[in-house]
Write a protein that holds these residues in place. Sequence first.
Motif, PDB file in Angstrom:
ATOM      1  N   GLU A  73       0.866  -1.692   0.183  1.00 53.65           N
ATOM      2  CA  GLU A  73       0.194   0.037  -0.067  1.00 53.65           C
ATOM      3  C   GLU A  73       1.114   0.834   0.708  1.00 53.65           C
ATOM      4  OE1 GLU A  73      -3.739   2.010   2.552  1.00 53.65           O
ATOM      5  OE2 GLU A  73      -2.790   0.097   2.696  1.00 53.65           O
ATOM      6  N   LYS A  74       2.292   1.276   1.024  1.00 52.30           N
ATOM      7  CA  LYS A  74       2.747   2.285   1.048  1.00 52.30           C
ATOM      8  C   LYS A  74       3.509   2.848  -0.060  1.00 52.30           C
ATOM      9  CE  LYS A  74       6.743   4.502   3.330  1.00 52.30           C
ATOM     10  NZ  LYS A  74       7.500   4.460   4.934  1.00 52.30           N
ATOM     11  N   ARG A  75       4.333   1.574  -0.623  1.00 49.59           N
ATOM     12  CA  ARG A  75       4.968   1.152  -2.444  1.00 49.59           C
ATOM     13  C   ARG A  75       4.347   1.632  -3.482  1.00 49.59           C
ATOM     14  NH1 ARG A  75       9.986  -1.069  -2.727  1.00 49.59           N
ATOM     15  NH2 ARG A  75       8.734  -1.865  -4.799  1.00 49.59           N
ATOM     16  N   ASP A  76       3.148   1.699  -3.098  1.00 54.48           N
ATOM     17  CA  ASP A  76       1.986   2.171  -4.504  1.00 54.48           C
ATOM     18  C   ASP A  76       1.828   3.254  -4.073  1.00 54.48           C
ATOM     19  OD1 ASP A  76       2.020  -1.157  -5.706  1.00 54.48           O
ATOM     20  OD2 ASP A  76      -0.175  -1.136  -4.645  1.00 54.48           O
ATOM     21  N   THR A  77       1.198   3.771  -3.268  1.00 49.85           N
ATOM     22  CA  THR A  77       1.260   5.369  -2.715  1.00 49.85           C
ATOM     23  C   THR A  77       2.234   6.274  -3.691  1.00 49.85           C
ATOM     24  OG1 THR A  77      -0.523   5.321  -0.974  1.00 49.85           O
ATOM     25  CG2 THR A  77       0.307   7.606  -0.964  1.00 49.85           C
ATOM     26  N   LEU A  78       3.479   5.671  -2.982  1.00 55.45           N
ATOM     27  CA  LEU A  78       4.664   6.482  -3.775  1.00 55.45           C
ATOM     28  C   LEU A  78       5.093   6.702  -5.230  1.00 55.45           C
ATOM     29  CD1 LEU A  78       7.221   5.382  -0.872  1.00 55.45           C
ATOM     30  CD2 LEU A  78       6.343   7.789  -0.851  1.00 55.45           C
ATOM     31  N   PHE A  79       4.793   5.364  -5.664  1.00 54.19           N
ATOM     32  CA  PHE A  79       5.093   4.775  -7.524  1.00 54.19           C
ATOM     33  C   PHE A  79       3.668   5.768  -7.709  1.00 54.19           C
ATOM     34  CE2 PHE A  79       7.280   1.730  -6.202  1.00 54.19           C
ATOM     35  CZ  PHE A  79       8.310   1.539  -6.219  1.00 54.19           C
ATOM     36  N   GLN A  80       2.649   6.316  -7.271  1.00 49.71           N
ATOM     37  CA  GLN A  80       1.602   6.338  -8.142  1.00 49.71           C
ATOM     38  C   GLN A  80       1.438   8.366  -8.116  1.00 49.71           C
ATOM     39  OE1 GLN A  80      -1.910   5.757  -5.690  1.00 49.71           O
ATOM     40  NE2 GLN A  80      -1.935   3.850  -6.210  1.00 49.71           N
ATOM     41  N   ARG A  81       2.529   8.600  -7.479  1.00 54.03           N
ATOM     42  CA  ARG A  81       3.169  10.039  -7.638  1.00 54.03           C
ATOM     43  C   ARG A  81       4.050  10.210  -8.632  1.00 54.03           C
ATOM     44  NH1 ARG A  81       3.123  14.738  -8.808  1.00 54.03           N
ATOM     45  NH2 ARG A  81       4.356  16.404  -7.936  1.00 54.03           N
ATOM     46  N   ILE A  82       5.597   9.622  -8.603  1.00 58.52           N
ATOM     47  CA  ILE A  82       6.350   9.077  -8.975  1.00 58.52           C
ATOM     48  C   ILE A  82       5.781   8.859 -10.780  1.00 58.52           C
ATOM     49  CG2 ILE A  82       8.349   7.731 -10.179  1.00 58.52           C
ATOM     50  CD1 ILE A  82       8.806   6.748  -6.654  1.00 58.52           C
ATOM     51  N   ALA A  83       4.793   8.417 -10.734  1.00 59.57           N
ATOM     52  CA  ALA A  83       4.346   7.949 -12.281  1.00 59.57           C
ATOM     53  C   ALA A  83       3.267   9.572 -12.654  1.00 59.57           C
ATOM     54  CB  ALA A  83       3.154   7.209 -12.166  1.00 59.57           C
ATOM     55  N   GLU A  84       2.475   9.892 -11.992  1.00 60.52           N
ATOM     56  CA  GLU A  84       2.236  11.059 -12.247  1.00 60.52           C
ATOM     57  C   GLU A  84       3.911  12.395 -12.667  1.00 60.52           C
ATOM     58  OE1 GLU A  84      -0.209  14.548 -10.169  1.00 60.52           O
ATOM     59  OE2 GLU A  84       1.052  13.110  -9.333  1.00 60.52           O
ATOM     60  N   ILE A  85       4.573  12.328 -11.627  1.00 58.66           N
ATOM     61  CA  ILE A  85       5.585  13.507 -12.398  1.00 58.66           C
ATOM     62  C   ILE A  85       6.452  12.923 -13.601  1.00 58.66           C
ATOM     63  CG2 ILE A  85       8.013  13.709 -11.657  1.00 58.66           C
ATOM     64  CD1 ILE A  85       7.740  13.542  -8.619  1.00 58.66           C
ATOM     65  N   GLY A  86       6.184  11.655 -13.503  1.00 62.31           N
ATOM     66  CA  GLY A  86       7.009  11.099 -15.136  1.00 62.31           C
ATOM     67  C   GLY A  86       6.115  11.511 -16.493  1.00 62.31           C
ATOM     68  N   ASP A  87       4.413  11.211 -15.815  1.00 63.90           N
ATOM     69  CA  ASP A  87       3.677  11.641 -17.838  1.00 63.90           C
ATOM     70  C   ASP A  87       4.042  12.802 -17.701  1.00 63.90           C
ATOM     71  OD1 ASP A  87       2.907   8.508 -16.879  1.00 63.90           O
ATOM     72  OD2 ASP A  87       1.323   9.488 -16.435  1.00 63.90           O
ATOM     73  N   THR A  88       3.468  13.809 -16.808  1.00 64.01           N
ATOM     74  CA  THR A  88       3.396  15.707 -17.007  1.00 64.01           C
ATOM     75  C   THR A  88       5.267  16.144 -17.066  1.00 64.01           C
ATOM     76  OG1 THR A  88       3.751  15.918 -14.005  1.00 64.01           O
ATOM     77  CG2 THR A  88       1.515  15.437 -15.283  1.00 64.01           C
ATOM     78  N   GLU A  89       6.191  15.926 -16.460  1.00 63.43           N
ATOM     79  CA  GLU A  89       7.512  15.807 -16.849  1.00 63.43           C
ATOM     80  C   GLU A  89       7.856  15.088 -18.328  1.00 63.43           C
ATOM     81  OE1 GLU A  89       8.711  19.126 -15.693  1.00 63.43           O
ATOM     82  OE2 GLU A  89       6.808  19.168 -14.577  1.00 63.43           O
ATOM     83  N   VAL A  90       7.575  14.313 -18.782  1.00 61.81           N
ATOM     84  CA  VAL A  90       8.158  13.701 -19.889  1.00 61.81           C
ATOM     85  C   VAL A  90       9.235  14.033 -20.609  1.00 61.81           C
ATOM     86  CG1 VAL A  90       5.449  13.343 -20.439  1.00 61.81           C
ATOM     87  CG2 VAL A  90       6.795  15.255 -21.009  1.00 61.81           C
ATOM     88  N   PRO A  91      10.658  13.057 -18.994  1.00 59.22           N
ATOM     89  CA  PRO A  91      11.562  13.620 -20.215  1.00 59.22           C
ATOM     90  C   PRO A  91      12.346  12.707 -20.841  1.00 59.22           C
ATOM     91  CG  PRO A  91      11.711  12.261 -17.730  1.00 59.22           C
ATOM     92  CD  PRO A  91      10.342  13.044 -18.001  1.00 59.22           C
ATOM     93  N   LEU A  92      11.368  11.535 -20.829  1.00 62.13           N
ATOM     94  CA  LEU A  92      11.121  10.201 -22.010  1.00 62.13           C
ATOM     95  C   LEU A  92       9.364  10.112 -21.829  1.00 62.13           C
ATOM     96  CD1 LEU A  92      10.875   7.262 -20.553  1.00 62.13           C
ATOM     97  CD2 LEU A  92      12.972   7.343 -19.762  1.00 62.13           C
ATOM     98  N   ILE A  93       9.480   9.650 -22.949  1.00 53.71           N
ATOM     99  CA  ILE A  93       8.098   9.248 -23.600  1.00 53.71           C
ATOM    100  C   ILE A  93       7.354   7.501 -24.045  1.00 53.71           C
ATOM    101  CG2 ILE A  93       7.310  12.000 -24.421  1.00 53.71           C
ATOM    102  CD1 ILE A  93       6.969  10.521 -27.304  1.00 53.71           C
ATOM    103  N   GLU A  94       6.498   7.301 -23.556  1.00 54.47           N
ATOM    104  CA  GLU A  94       7.335   5.665 -23.759  1.00 54.47           C
ATOM    105  C   GLU A  94       5.859   6.134 -24.513  1.00 54.47           C
ATOM    106  OE1 GLU A  94       8.777   3.392 -22.448  1.00 54.47           O
ATOM    107  OE2 GLU A  94       9.601   4.218 -20.131  1.00 54.47           O
ATOM    108  N   LEU A  95       6.341   4.624 -25.762  1.00 54.00           N
ATOM    109  CA  LEU A  95       5.731   4.681 -26.937  1.00 54.00           C
ATOM    110  C   LEU A  95       4.844   3.385 -27.365  1.00 54.00           C
ATOM    111  CD1 LEU A  95       8.256   5.750 -29.802  1.00 54.00           C
ATOM    112  CD2 LEU A  95       6.386   6.752 -28.587  1.00 54.00           C
ATOM    113  N   VAL A  96       5.427   1.947 -26.737  1.00 53.67           N
ATOM    114  CA  VAL A  96       3.993   0.505 -26.793  1.00 53.67           C
ATOM    115  C   VAL A  96       4.810  -0.090 -25.175  1.00 53.67           C
ATOM    116  CG1 VAL A  96       3.572   1.198 -29.308  1.00 53.67           C
ATOM    117  CG2 VAL A  96       5.760  -0.802 -28.560  1.00 53.67           C
ATOM    118  N   GLU A  97       3.868  -0.872 -24.919  1.00 51.19           N
ATOM    119  CA  GLU A  97       3.696  -2.081 -24.294  1.00 51.19           C
ATOM    120  C   GLU A  97       4.041  -2.969 -25.300  1.00 51.19           C
ATOM    121  OE1 GLU A  97       1.649  -2.905 -20.852  1.00 51.19           O
ATOM    122  OE2 GLU A  97       1.662  -0.012 -20.620  1.00 51.19           O
TER     123      GLU A  97
END
Length: 535
Positions: free
Chosen positions: A483-507
């Motif tokens: 639960e704690k880790r997921d909360t932390l990674f959700q914020r990390i993902a938010e930063i990655g999605d909005t600051e986009v130092p790189l962009i993921e194309l496909v899985e």
Amino acid sequence: MIKSNRMFGVTAAGIAAVLGLSGCGASQAGSPEGDAAVPDTAVMVLPSLPDNLTIFPYGGNASQAVLTGLGSQLANYEVACENPVPGKVAGKLAESIELSDDLKSIEVKLRPLKSQAGNTLSTDDVIWSFTEYGFVVQPVLKSSFARSGYDVDNLITKIDDSTFRFNLKSFQSNALDALQNPLAYIYDSTEAMSHATAEDPVAQKWLFTNLADYSGWELSSFSPGESLTVTADPDWGGGDRVVSKVAVQSVPDDTTRQQLLETGEAQVAVGFQPSQFRALSEKPGIDILECASLNMDNLMFSTREAPLDDVRVRTALSMAINREELVKGAYSDYATPAVSSFNKAFGFGEYGDAYTYDPEKAKQLLAEAGYPDGFELVLTYSPTRPGPVTAKSSVLVQSMLAEIGVDVKLELITSPTQMTDIMYQTHLYQSALYGEPVAMADPAWLTYVKFGESPNNSGTFWTSPELLELLAEASSTPADNKEKRDTLFQRIAEIGDTEVPLIELVETPYVIATNGMTTGIPMPNGQLAWSSFGK
């Protein structure tokens, strides 16, 4: 260009001659009653092979294929084809691996395995492999272990010849994961050091073209960058193999690899264009293994200079890419569109607009950033990583970005070593099609690879103090505190999605084509353990 049958015949004959495959017999070992016999020799064709057998210089996917294929690491992940998030780390050369209750050390008991030279695996081999060899010749190995919490200056406390403790400086959630990294390779130090010289005190030149490890394979032949043949060592002590010989050949041409598989000259093949996997799936006798993965093909940015230092520009480039069309046009549906900076399997959520296809909004963002007429962009790519799909994906990305006024100049790099050097050493690129194989599947490690301190593994030169603080807390939180880790990674993902130092194309999934040879399950880095061939 499609090769003629006559040209293919010469190529196939040449490969058969190199690998000594004429008259290969078949074995019923490991074959259920009524099934076709499994060949004694497993022939595997790859887009490329490394020019050496060591952990440095590292040749990206080519080196991973060999180091994972041989498999002389202390541990493996327990993996399942349908689940991209692997289970626990289990012993490989190690009989047991136990994290202490106080999270300050990891105790390892070794299996009594034999090397090709007849030496028994020992604690001294492990000490030499890390502290005298690996950490010296391969700086990435030392830095990755430091990042994984190990006390790299006081790494191992010897208990006896087959038991030792890894000392941890601080607990990191990927500490155990580090032991299965392809770079964490264990050598027969006695045999290696017998070839050392004053000019080469760790026998690096000898190890380039020879094996001294505990993989259970003996080297029959190695032609750097071209071919490799190994045979099962009967004195290894680690269990029987179904196949007695594995012959690996570099075949850069996709069409030739396909024909070798279809005719039965090869039993295992990877690295095709997705459209070829689709065509192969309809061929009689060909089996396609498609396993879920955490892999994501991405577009990397060097954010040191304008215009890519502006988040509006990076967001615009992401919004200009139609990922659905990319999946269809380049990947033949052997992929799914990325919707965030992390694989959907983690469940960290989706944030912002960067992963929404909206070319009109992209043009608006470019204008706001001062580029109403677009700009020139050099896009570096290589068929060696993330794979041959870049021949199509590069052109499609070029076309999509042209719609918002960005003039993309394509730069092709054919050498896996050169591409690795560009991405990890010189960082001499403006943008690049890339993919980071999952060396460690812990999301804390993936966060470090994607967004770590500048310059990180791929040299984006972007950094966020908040993200680094979140990462430090997530890394020091045990995996069972989900639960704690997921909360932390959700914020990390938010930063990655909005600051986009790189962009993921496909899985992308792991896709392997076989003819008469089962292969086992790919490791999280997408490579196959050769010991699983025929099982």
